[in-house]
Design an enzyme around this catalytic site. Structure first.
Site, PDB file in Angstrom:
ATOM      1  N   GLY A 319      26.036  48.653  26.209  1.00  0.00           N
ATOM      2  CA  GLY A 319      26.529  47.288  26.283  1.00  0.00           C
ATOM      3  C   GLY A 319      27.988  47.279  26.679  1.00  0.00           C
ATOM      4  N   GLU A 320      28.733  46.311  26.165  1.00  0.00           N
ATOM      5  CA  GLU A 320      30.164  46.123  26.418  1.00  0.00           C
ATOM      6  C   GLU A 320      30.454  45.612  27.825  1.00  0.00           C
ATOM      7  OE1 GLU A 320      32.536  49.560  25.570  1.00  0.00           O
ATOM      8  OE2 GLU A 320      31.699  49.862  23.565  1.00  0.00           O
ATOM      9  N   GLY A 321      29.537  45.794  28.768  1.00  0.00           N
ATOM     10  CA  GLY A 321      29.782  45.510  30.176  1.00  0.00           C
ATOM     11  C   GLY A 321      29.873  46.776  30.994  1.00  0.00           C
TER      12      GLY A 321
END
Length: 360
Positions: A319-321
């Protein structure tokens, strides 16, 4: 008219078909076998249609990592405690997180957004301060949030896009997430929309063991049974079993589409937000690119519903980008493939038909 309704109403239902046709023709005429660069050619043509020009430049790239906490963590669905969510927000600000490093390599700026973290950040902290509430409620005991809170979370994402674009027009937006336990509401969302069995959709998130996975499946099933989210009402699904940062992510997609900004969504959680966005505003899908195939099982079913194909599979589950950041480089490359590879006519290559028919 609410901000959400107003923003949806200005999304163009179709992209620039003239630019798309010119892009497809240029790709066909380039000094290489037609279609030989596969999906990269499709990306370039779509970006041309979004931007209205063959010569697209994705100069200002921005990743927004939406953060929120989840009451369902009480059910033992995560391998990490909820305290990690604010700690990671500070890490994003400090530039030491995975998305910071990968984003920097992609030439993208990264900024966190507090949509629903159960922590009071100092107002001077350089993040987007858009808190709707201090985390969702435990959806095994009732709705995760009210319908009004769901709308506010989406509008928070729209506001972020508007504020960013007012400062410096954004050429490409990446979406990312942070929120301990958020694979649980994301899986609940695709379960609500698809009607597929929960156990078929549920992955291990941050790495829960078999006992933790069983708890996660049970929590999602209970949340769906108690709240009965209406799959025909995306706001009801978000409010009943979703997350505040998921709403924020949906708002980023809707806000970007309204501004004509292409969006690269990240993994399971970002795609849950994109799914909510496209259920509310189907035209937003025209601006959406799927970055990667997550290890999380439910991700595939989200893409199936959206009709999107992920660009890469690196076995990410962070995740996180991070996946969005990696794929920003691919979108950059696609623009140059379209604009800079010469056509047969431009380089005076002879016997085009023979080359196109026999080269591989």
């Amino acid at each position: 008219m609410s901000l959400l309704e107003q923003t949806i109403s200005i999304i163009k239902p179709e992209l620039n078909q003239e630019a798309f046709a010119k892009a497809k023709q240029r790709l066909q005429d380039q000094a290489k076998p037609p279609g030989s660069l596969g999906i990269m050619e499709d990306i370039g043509a779509r970006l041309a249609a979004i931007k209205g020009t063959i010569d697209v430049h994705l100069t200002n790239k921005q990743i927004i990592t939406c953060a929120g906490d989840h009451g369902v963590v009480e059910e033992g669905v995560s391998a990490f405690p909820a305290e990690v969510t604010p700690q990671m927000v500070f890490n994003f600000v400090g530039g030491g997180a995975s998305v910071n490093i990968i984003g920097r390599h992609a030439g993208a700026r990264v900024k966190a957004a507090d949509i629903g973290v159960n922590y009071d950040f100092d107002p001077v902290l350089p993040i987007f301060h858009k808190k709707v509430k201090h985390g969702t409620d435990n959806f095994t005991k009732g709705p995760a949030m009210t319908r009004e809170e769901a709308v506010k979370s989406i509008e928070a994402g729209i506001e972020i896009v508007n504020e960013l674009h007012a400062q410096t027009p954004v050429d490409l937006l990446g979406t990312g997430d942070m929120g301990i336990g958020n694979t649980t509401p994301s899986t609940a969302i695709i379960a609500a929309f698809s009607g597929l069995p929960v156990e078929r959709l549920t992955g291990r998130g941050t790495g829960v063991d078999d006992k933790g996975l069983a708890k996660k499946i049970a929590a999602i099933q209970k949340g769906l049974e108690i709240n009965r989210p209406d799959p025909k009402d995306p706001l009801d699904v978000l409010a009943k079993v979703g997350g505040l940062e998921i709403g924020g992510l949906a708002g980023l997609v809707i806000g970007a589409a309204a501004k004509g900004i292409p969006v690269v969504c990240d993994g399971l959680i970002s795609t849950a937000g994109a799914l909510i966005a496209c259920e509310l505003a189907p035209a937003a899908k025209n601006y959406l690119f799927a970055s990667h195939k997550s290890v999380e099982i439910g991700h595939k079913y989200m893409y199936d519903r959206l009709g999107l194909e992920p660009l890469i599979d690196l076995k990410f589950r962070l995740g996180e980008g991070t996946g969005a950041a990696v794929c920003m480089a691919l979108l950059d490359l696609a623009t140059r493939i379209l604009a800079d590879i010469k056509t047969f006519e431009e380089v005076s290559v002879s016997n085009k038909q023979h080359y196109s028919s026999h080269a591989s």
